[in-house]
Motif scaffolding. Structure first.
Motif, short mmCIF file in Angstrom:
data_model
loop_
_atom_site.label_atom_id
_atom_site.label_comp_id
_atom_site.label_asym_id
_atom_site.label_seq_id
_atom_site.Cartn_x
_atom_site.Cartn_y
_atom_site.Cartn_z
N TRP A 32 7.94 5.49 0.51
CA TRP A 32 7.17 5.91 1.06
C TRP A 32 6.54 7.75 0.35
O TRP A 32 7.40 7.90 -0.92
N MET A 33 5.47 8.98 0.15
CA MET A 33 5.40 9.79 -0.35
C MET A 33 5.52 10.29 0.36
O MET A 33 5.21 10.52 1.37
N HIS A 34 6.79 11.03 0.44
CA HIS A 34 6.60 12.26 1.11
C HIS A 34 6.06 13.71 1.22
O HIS A 34 5.72 14.28 -0.10
N ILE A 35 5.62 13.67 2.06
CA ILE A 35 4.22 15.08 2.57
C ILE A 35 5.29 16.01 3.27
O ILE A 35 5.25 16.01 4.38
N PRO A 36 5.97 17.28 3.10
CA PRO A 36 6.39 17.78 3.81
C PRO A 36 6.18 19.23 3.98
O PRO A 36 5.51 20.05 3.62
N TYR A 37 6.76 19.59 5.56
CA TYR A 37 5.92 20.61 5.99
C TYR A 37 7.17 21.98 6.42
O TYR A 37 7.81 21.85 6.46
N LYS A 38 5.83 22.99 7.10
CA LYS A 38 7.36 23.61 7.66
C LYS A 38 7.43 23.41 8.96
O LYS A 38 7.22 24.31 9.34
N LYS B 248 0.82 -0.93 0.25
CA LYS B 248 0.19 -0.20 -0.08
C LYS B 248 1.40 1.11 -0.18
O LYS B 248 1.78 1.28 0.74
N GLN B 249 0.74 2.11 -0.48
CA GLN B 249 1.04 3.03 -0.80
C GLN B 249 0.96 4.64 0.61
O GLN B 249 -0.07 4.83 0.91
N LEU B 250 2.08 4.86 1.37
CA LEU B 250 1.72 5.45 2.72
C LEU B 250 2.47 6.77 2.59
O LEU B 250 3.44 6.53 1.49
N ASN B 251 1.72 7.04 3.42
CA ASN B 251 2.55 8.92 3.00
C ASN B 251 3.12 9.08 4.41
O ASN B 251 3.49 8.75 5.46
N MET B 252 4.93 10.15 4.26
CA MET B 252 5.38 9.97 4.89
C MET B 252 5.39 11.21 5.74
O MET B 252 5.64 12.63 4.43
N ALA B 253 5.30 12.44 6.32
CA ALA B 253 5.49 13.87 7.22
C ALA B 253 6.86 13.90 7.33
O ALA B 253 7.44 13.10 7.75
N SER B 254 6.77 15.01 7.39
CA SER B 254 8.55 15.50 7.46
C SER B 254 8.71 17.11 7.86
O SER B 254 7.44 17.97 7.03
N ALA B 255 9.79 17.55 8.44
CA ALA B 255 10.06 18.90 8.73
C ALA B 255 9.97 19.78 7.18
O ALA B 255 10.27 20.71 7.56
N GLY B 256 10.10 19.32 6.57
CA GLY B 256 10.54 19.93 5.50
C GLY B 256 11.80 19.71 4.73
O GLY B 256 12.53 18.43 4.85
N THR B 257 11.76 19.27 3.19
CA THR B 257 12.82 18.42 1.87
C THR B 257 14.00 19.78 2.76
O THR B 257 14.09 20.55 2.49
N GLY B 258 14.98 18.34 2.98
CA GLY B 258 15.93 18.84 2.94
C GLY B 258 16.92 19.02 4.43
O GLY B 258 17.69 18.60 4.97
N ASP C 263 -0.10 9.37 7.52
CA ASP C 263 0.12 8.08 7.87
C ASP C 263 1.82 7.40 8.58
O ASP C 263 2.20 6.61 9.72
N VAL C 264 2.96 7.73 8.27
CA VAL C 264 4.42 7.77 9.44
C VAL C 264 5.15 8.59 8.83
O VAL C 264 4.79 9.43 8.54
N ALA C 265 6.12 9.18 10.11
CA ALA C 265 7.45 10.20 10.50
C ALA C 265 8.83 9.86 11.00
O ALA C 265 8.40 8.45 11.72
N LEU C 266 9.56 9.69 10.46
CA LEU C 266 10.99 10.12 11.74
C LEU C 266 10.80 11.16 12.24
O LEU C 266 10.98 11.78 11.38
N ASP C 267 10.66 11.09 13.94
CA ASP C 267 11.09 12.42 14.15
C ASP C 267 12.01 11.74 14.69
O ASP C 267 12.43 11.38 15.12
N LEU C 268 11.98 13.55 15.93
CA LEU C 268 12.84 13.31 17.26
C LEU C 268 12.38 13.07 18.61
O LEU C 268 10.91 13.47 18.63
N ALA D 233 3.71 18.95 11.45
CA ALA D 233 3.90 17.38 10.43
C ALA D 233 3.01 16.57 11.61
O ALA D 233 2.68 16.30 11.25
N LEU D 234 3.27 16.57 12.40
CA LEU D 234 3.45 15.70 14.08
C LEU D 234 1.73 16.07 14.09
O LEU D 234 1.03 15.51 14.37
N LEU D 235 1.23 17.48 13.73
CA LEU D 235 -0.46 17.53 14.17
C LEU D 235 -1.32 17.42 13.29
O LEU D 235 -2.02 16.91 13.28
#
Length: 323
Positions: A179-185, A151-161, A200-205, A190-192
Protein backbone atom coordinates in the motif's frame (compact mmCIF):
# COMPACT_ATOMS: atom_id res chain seq x y z
CA UNK A 1 44.31 -13.95 65.81
CA UNK A 2 44.30 -10.89 63.56
CA UNK A 3 42.93 -13.03 60.71
CA UNK A 4 40.18 -14.36 62.98
CA UNK A 5 39.13 -10.83 63.99
CA UNK A 6 39.15 -9.65 60.37
CA UNK A 7 37.03 -12.58 59.20
CA UNK A 8 34.62 -12.12 62.10
CA UNK A 9 34.20 -8.41 61.33
CA UNK A 10 33.66 -9.19 57.64
CA UNK A 11 30.97 -11.73 58.45
CA UNK A 12 29.28 -9.29 60.82
CA UNK A 13 29.22 -6.56 58.17
CA UNK A 14 27.69 -8.96 55.63
CA UNK A 15 25.03 -10.01 58.11
CA UNK A 16 24.21 -6.41 59.00
CA UNK A 17 24.05 -5.42 55.32
CA UNK A 18 21.75 -8.34 54.55
CA UNK A 19 19.51 -7.42 57.48
CA UNK A 20 19.41 -3.79 56.31
CA UNK A 21 18.44 -4.73 52.75
CA UNK A 22 15.77 -7.13 54.00
CA UNK A 23 14.36 -4.46 56.29
CA UNK A 24 14.30 -1.93 53.45
CA UNK A 25 12.47 -4.35 51.18
CA UNK A 26 9.96 -5.40 53.82
CA UNK A 27 8.99 -1.76 54.45
CA UNK A 28 8.98 -0.77 50.76
CA UNK A 29 7.59 1.66 49.89
CA UNK A 30 8.10 3.91 52.90
CA UNK A 31 7.98 7.19 50.96
CA UNK A 32 6.20 8.48 47.83
CA UNK A 33 6.97 6.72 44.52
CA UNK A 34 7.22 8.63 41.24
CA UNK A 35 5.77 7.02 38.10
CA UNK A 36 7.10 8.74 34.97
CA UNK A 37 4.93 8.81 31.83
CA UNK A 38 6.52 9.83 28.53
CA UNK A 39 3.31 11.33 27.11
CA UNK A 40 0.97 14.23 28.02
CA UNK A 41 -1.86 13.87 30.49
CA UNK A 42 -5.15 12.62 29.05
CA UNK A 43 -3.82 9.99 26.67
CA UNK A 44 -3.98 6.20 26.83
CA UNK A 45 -0.54 5.75 28.43
CA UNK A 46 -1.31 8.39 31.05
CA UNK A 47 -4.65 6.71 31.82
CA UNK A 48 -2.94 3.34 32.30
CA UNK A 49 -0.37 4.94 34.58
CA UNK A 50 -3.00 6.60 36.75
CA UNK A 51 -5.00 3.38 37.00
CA UNK A 52 -1.89 1.53 38.21
CA UNK A 53 -0.99 4.35 40.60
CA UNK A 54 -4.44 4.26 42.20
CA UNK A 55 -4.29 0.49 42.69
CA UNK A 56 -0.78 0.59 44.19
CA UNK A 57 -1.63 3.50 46.47
CA UNK A 58 -4.74 1.78 47.76
CA UNK A 59 -3.01 -1.52 48.47
CA UNK A 60 0.36 -0.29 49.77
CA UNK A 61 -0.92 2.79 51.66
CA UNK A 62 1.68 5.03 50.05
CA UNK A 63 1.58 7.81 47.45
CA UNK A 64 2.29 6.86 43.84
CA UNK A 65 2.58 10.09 41.86
CA UNK A 66 2.26 10.21 38.06
CA UNK A 67 4.77 12.61 36.48
CA UNK A 68 4.23 13.40 32.77
CA UNK A 69 7.49 13.98 30.86
CA UNK A 70 6.68 13.98 27.12
CA UNK A 71 9.39 14.09 24.49
CA UNK A 72 10.95 12.03 21.67
CA UNK A 73 7.92 9.77 21.46
CA UNK A 74 8.19 8.80 25.11
CA UNK A 75 11.80 7.60 24.94
CA UNK A 76 13.29 10.49 26.98
CA UNK A 77 11.16 9.47 29.95
CA UNK A 78 12.31 5.86 29.67
CA UNK A 79 15.94 6.99 29.60
CA UNK A 80 15.39 9.17 32.66
CA UNK A 81 14.04 6.23 34.62
CA UNK A 82 16.93 4.05 33.41
CA UNK A 83 19.38 6.59 34.90
CA UNK A 84 17.55 6.70 38.25
CA UNK A 85 18.61 4.94 41.42
CA UNK A 86 17.39 1.30 41.41
CA UNK A 87 15.62 1.64 44.74
CA UNK A 88 12.02 1.33 43.50
CA UNK A 89 11.09 4.97 44.03
CA UNK A 90 11.21 6.01 40.37
CA UNK A 91 9.25 3.81 37.95
CA UNK A 92 8.40 3.98 34.25
CA UNK A 93 4.96 3.67 32.72
CA UNK A 94 6.14 2.24 29.42
CA UNK A 95 4.38 1.53 26.15
CA UNK A 96 5.16 -0.29 22.92
CA UNK A 97 6.44 2.74 20.99
CA UNK A 98 9.30 3.98 23.17
CA UNK A 99 10.23 0.50 24.36
CA UNK A 100 10.18 -1.50 21.13
CA UNK A 101 10.15 0.93 18.18
CA UNK A 102 12.18 4.00 19.21
CA UNK A 103 15.30 2.05 20.28
CA UNK A 104 15.76 0.90 16.67
CA UNK A 105 14.75 4.15 14.96
CA UNK A 106 16.81 6.39 17.27
CA UNK A 107 19.98 4.32 17.04
CA UNK A 108 22.20 7.17 18.25
CA UNK A 109 20.40 7.22 21.58
CA UNK A 110 22.03 3.90 22.48
CA UNK A 111 18.99 2.87 24.49
CA UNK A 112 18.06 -0.79 24.91
CA UNK A 113 15.29 -1.36 27.47
CA UNK A 114 16.45 -4.94 27.97
CA UNK A 115 19.75 -3.63 29.35
CA UNK A 116 18.45 -0.53 31.14
CA UNK A 117 15.09 -1.43 32.69
CA UNK A 118 13.54 -4.25 34.70
CA UNK A 119 9.98 -5.18 33.68
CA UNK A 120 7.42 -5.34 36.49
CA UNK A 121 4.13 -6.11 34.77
CA UNK A 122 2.40 -6.02 31.38
CA UNK A 123 -0.73 -4.18 32.48
CA UNK A 124 -3.00 -3.57 29.51
CA UNK A 125 -3.09 -4.52 25.85
CA UNK A 126 -4.78 -2.52 23.09
CA UNK A 127 -5.28 -4.89 20.14
CA UNK A 128 -5.19 -3.73 16.56
CA UNK A 129 -7.94 -3.70 13.98
CA UNK A 130 -8.03 -3.59 10.17
CA UNK A 131 -10.34 -0.71 9.20
CA UNK A 132 -11.41 0.55 5.77
CA UNK A 133 -13.37 3.49 4.43
CA UNK A 134 -17.03 2.62 4.38
CA UNK A 135 -17.39 2.61 0.59
CA UNK A 136 -14.31 0.54 -0.26
CA UNK A 137 -15.71 -2.35 -2.38
CA UNK A 138 -14.54 -5.23 -0.17
CA UNK A 139 -16.21 -7.21 2.62
CA UNK A 140 -13.41 -9.44 3.88
CA UNK A 141 -9.66 -9.65 4.36
CA UNK A 142 -9.42 -11.98 1.37
CA UNK A 143 -11.18 -9.43 -0.84
CA UNK A 144 -8.98 -6.62 0.54
CA UNK A 145 -5.85 -8.57 -0.33
CA UNK A 146 -7.17 -9.34 -3.81
CA UNK A 147 -8.08 -5.69 -4.46
CA UNK A 148 -4.65 -4.59 -3.20
CA UNK A 149 -3.03 -6.72 -5.88
CA UNK A 150 -4.98 -5.05 -8.69
CA UNK A 151 -5.32 -1.48 -7.42
CA UNK A 152 -3.06 0.94 -5.54
CA UNK A 153 -4.60 1.51 -2.09
CA UNK A 154 -3.55 4.16 0.43
CA UNK A 155 -2.78 3.26 4.05
CA UNK A 156 -3.20 5.90 6.77
CA UNK A 157 -1.10 5.76 9.94
CA UNK A 158 -0.43 7.77 13.09
CA UNK A 159 2.98 8.76 11.72
CA UNK A 160 6.15 7.36 10.19
CA UNK A 161 7.75 4.95 12.65
CA UNK A 162 4.70 4.74 14.90
CA UNK A 163 3.53 1.35 16.14
CA UNK A 164 0.49 1.68 13.86
CA UNK A 165 2.70 2.33 10.84
CA UNK A 166 4.75 -0.77 11.63
CA UNK A 167 1.63 -2.86 12.18
CA UNK A 168 0.46 -1.88 8.71
CA UNK A 169 3.81 -2.69 7.14
CA UNK A 170 3.95 -6.05 8.95
CA UNK A 171 0.45 -6.89 7.70
CA UNK A 172 1.43 -6.06 4.12
CA UNK A 173 4.58 -8.14 4.41
CA UNK A 174 2.64 -11.17 5.61
CA UNK A 175 -0.03 -10.77 2.92
CA UNK A 176 2.36 -10.13 0.03
CA UNK A 177 0.82 -6.75 -0.88
CA UNK A 178 1.97 -3.13 -0.94
CA UNK A 179 0.00 0.00 0.00
CA UNK A 180 1.02 3.64 -0.34
CA UNK A 181 1.76 4.97 3.15
CA UNK A 182 0.11 8.27 4.15
CA UNK A 183 1.45 9.37 7.58
CA UNK A 184 -0.49 11.68 9.90
CA UNK A 185 0.31 13.34 13.21
CA UNK A 186 -1.67 10.94 15.34
CA UNK A 187 -4.35 8.31 15.04
CA UNK A 188 -7.24 10.78 15.30
CA UNK A 189 -6.41 12.78 12.15
CA UNK A 190 -5.61 9.57 10.26
CA UNK A 191 -9.01 8.04 11.00
CA UNK A 192 -10.93 11.26 10.32
CA UNK A 193 -9.33 11.58 6.89
CA UNK A 194 -10.40 8.02 6.16
CA UNK A 195 -13.95 8.95 7.19
CA UNK A 196 -13.69 11.78 4.64
CA UNK A 197 -12.71 9.20 1.98
CA UNK A 198 -9.15 10.43 1.45
CA UNK A 199 -7.51 7.12 2.41
CA UNK A 200 -8.53 3.50 2.03
CA UNK A 201 -7.25 1.37 4.88
CA UNK A 202 -5.43 1.45 8.21
CA UNK A 203 -4.30 -0.79 11.01
CA UNK A 204 -5.28 1.09 14.13
CA UNK A 205 -6.19 0.25 17.73
CA UNK A 206 -9.65 -0.91 18.77
CA UNK A 207 -10.18 1.81 21.43
CA UNK A 208 -9.47 4.52 18.85
CA UNK A 209 -11.43 3.06 15.94
CA UNK A 210 -14.42 1.47 17.69
CA UNK A 211 -16.55 4.66 18.02
CA UNK A 212 -16.23 5.39 14.27
CA UNK A 213 -17.03 1.77 13.42
CA UNK A 214 -20.08 1.69 15.68
CA UNK A 215 -21.36 4.92 14.15
CA UNK A 216 -21.03 3.48 10.63
CA UNK A 217 -18.38 5.96 9.50
CA UNK A 218 -15.76 3.22 9.00
CA UNK A 219 -15.91 -0.55 8.52
CA UNK A 220 -13.88 -3.22 10.30
CA UNK A 221 -12.67 -6.41 8.62
CA UNK A 222 -10.77 -8.14 11.44
CA UNK A 223 -9.07 -7.63 14.79
CA UNK A 224 -5.45 -8.58 15.49
CA UNK A 225 -6.08 -10.04 18.96
CA UNK A 226 -6.23 -13.72 19.85
CA UNK A 227 -9.95 -13.49 20.62
CA UNK A 228 -12.84 -11.25 19.60
CA UNK A 229 -13.20 -7.91 21.34
CA UNK A 230 -16.24 -7.32 23.59
CA UNK A 231 -16.28 -3.79 22.14
CA UNK A 232 -16.85 -5.20 18.62
CA UNK A 233 -18.06 -8.79 19.08
CA UNK A 234 -19.14 -9.24 15.46
CA UNK A 235 -15.66 -8.57 14.06
CA UNK A 236 -13.64 -11.79 13.57
CA UNK A 237 -10.00 -12.26 14.49
CA UNK A 238 -7.39 -12.73 11.78
CA UNK A 239 -6.62 -16.13 13.29
CA UNK A 240 -10.27 -17.17 12.85
CA UNK A 241 -9.97 -16.25 9.21
CA UNK A 242 -6.90 -18.44 8.77
CA UNK A 243 -4.17 -15.78 9.02
CA UNK A 244 -1.63 -16.86 11.65
CA UNK A 245 1.15 -14.85 13.28
CA UNK A 246 -0.59 -11.48 13.08
CA UNK A 247 -1.42 -10.87 16.73
CA UNK A 248 -0.20 -7.34 17.42
CA UNK A 249 -1.17 -4.03 18.93
CA UNK A 250 0.05 -1.55 21.49
CA UNK A 251 0.40 -2.10 25.21
CA UNK A 252 1.35 -0.44 28.48
CA UNK A 253 3.18 -1.72 31.53
CA UNK A 254 5.32 -0.80 34.50
CA UNK A 255 9.12 -0.96 34.69
CA UNK A 256 11.91 -0.07 37.12
CA UNK A 257 15.59 0.84 36.69
CA UNK A 258 17.86 -2.16 36.10
CA UNK A 259 19.13 -3.46 39.41
CA UNK A 260 15.96 -2.87 41.39
CA UNK A 261 15.51 -5.67 43.92
CA UNK A 262 13.41 -8.63 42.85
CA UNK A 263 11.55 -8.37 46.16
CA UNK A 264 10.33 -4.84 45.34
CA UNK A 265 9.46 -5.83 41.76
CA UNK A 266 7.53 -8.89 42.90
CA UNK A 267 5.63 -6.87 45.50
CA UNK A 268 4.44 -4.37 42.85
CA UNK A 269 3.69 -7.19 40.43
CA UNK A 270 1.51 -9.01 42.98
CA UNK A 271 -0.53 -5.90 43.79
CA UNK A 272 -1.23 -5.12 40.14
CA UNK A 273 -2.04 -8.73 39.26
CA UNK A 274 -4.65 -8.57 41.99
CA UNK A 275 -5.95 -5.19 40.76
CA UNK A 276 -6.70 -6.47 37.25
CA UNK A 277 -9.17 -8.95 38.73
CA UNK A 278 -11.45 -6.09 39.80
CA UNK A 279 -14.74 -6.62 37.87
CA UNK A 280 -15.41 -2.90 37.40
CA UNK A 281 -11.95 -2.32 35.92
CA UNK A 282 -12.27 -5.37 33.66
CA UNK A 283 -15.62 -4.13 32.35
CA UNK A 284 -14.41 -0.56 31.83
CA UNK A 285 -11.31 -1.60 29.91
CA UNK A 286 -12.99 -4.32 27.80
CA UNK A 287 -15.89 -2.05 26.82
CA UNK A 288 -13.39 0.45 25.45
CA UNK A 289 -11.68 -2.27 23.40
CA UNK A 290 -8.67 -2.94 25.62
CA UNK A 291 -7.58 -6.10 27.43
CA UNK A 292 -6.10 -6.31 30.91
CA UNK A 293 -2.98 -8.47 30.73
CA UNK A 294 -1.02 -9.22 33.91
CA UNK A 295 1.42 -12.07 34.46
CA UNK A 296 4.99 -12.27 35.70
CA UNK A 297 7.87 -9.84 35.12
CA UNK A 298 9.34 -12.45 32.78
CA UNK A 299 6.13 -12.48 30.72
CA UNK A 300 6.54 -8.75 30.17
CA UNK A 301 10.24 -9.15 29.36
CA UNK A 302 9.37 -11.78 26.74
CA UNK A 303 6.81 -9.43 25.14
CA UNK A 304 9.31 -6.56 24.94
CA UNK A 305 11.96 -8.80 23.41
CA UNK A 306 9.53 -10.28 20.85
CA UNK A 307 8.27 -6.87 19.69
CA UNK A 308 11.76 -5.32 19.62
CA UNK A 309 12.91 -8.04 17.26
CA UNK A 310 9.75 -7.98 15.12
CA UNK A 311 9.74 -4.20 14.62
CA UNK A 312 13.52 -4.01 14.06
CA UNK A 313 13.17 -6.23 10.98
CA UNK A 314 10.53 -3.92 9.47
CA UNK A 315 12.37 -0.70 10.41
CA UNK A 316 15.69 -1.84 8.98
CA UNK A 317 14.21 -3.30 5.80
CA UNK A 318 12.27 -0.11 5.04
CA UNK A 319 15.09 2.13 6.34
CA UNK A 320 12.61 4.12 8.46
CA UNK A 321 14.23 7.30 9.78
CA UNK A 322 13.13 9.63 12.60
CA UNK A 323 10.83 12.43 11.43
Amino acid sequence: MRCFITCTLGLLICLLSSTFVTAQTSTYPNRPVKMIVGFPAGGAVDAAGRTMAQALQKSLNQSFVVDNRPGAGGMLAMQEVARSSPDGYVLAVGSAGPLTVSPTIFKNANFDPRQSLSPIIWFVNNPGIVVIRKDLPVNSIAELVQLSKTKQLNMASAGTGSVLHLMGEYFQDKMGIKWMHIPYKGSGPALLDMVAGRTDVALDLIPSAAPLIKSGQLRALAVTSSKRSPALPDVPTLTELGYEGLEMGSWMGLLAPKGTSSESINKLNAVLNQAIKDPDLVTRVSNSGGELAGGSPQDFANLINKDLNRWAVIINRLNIQPE
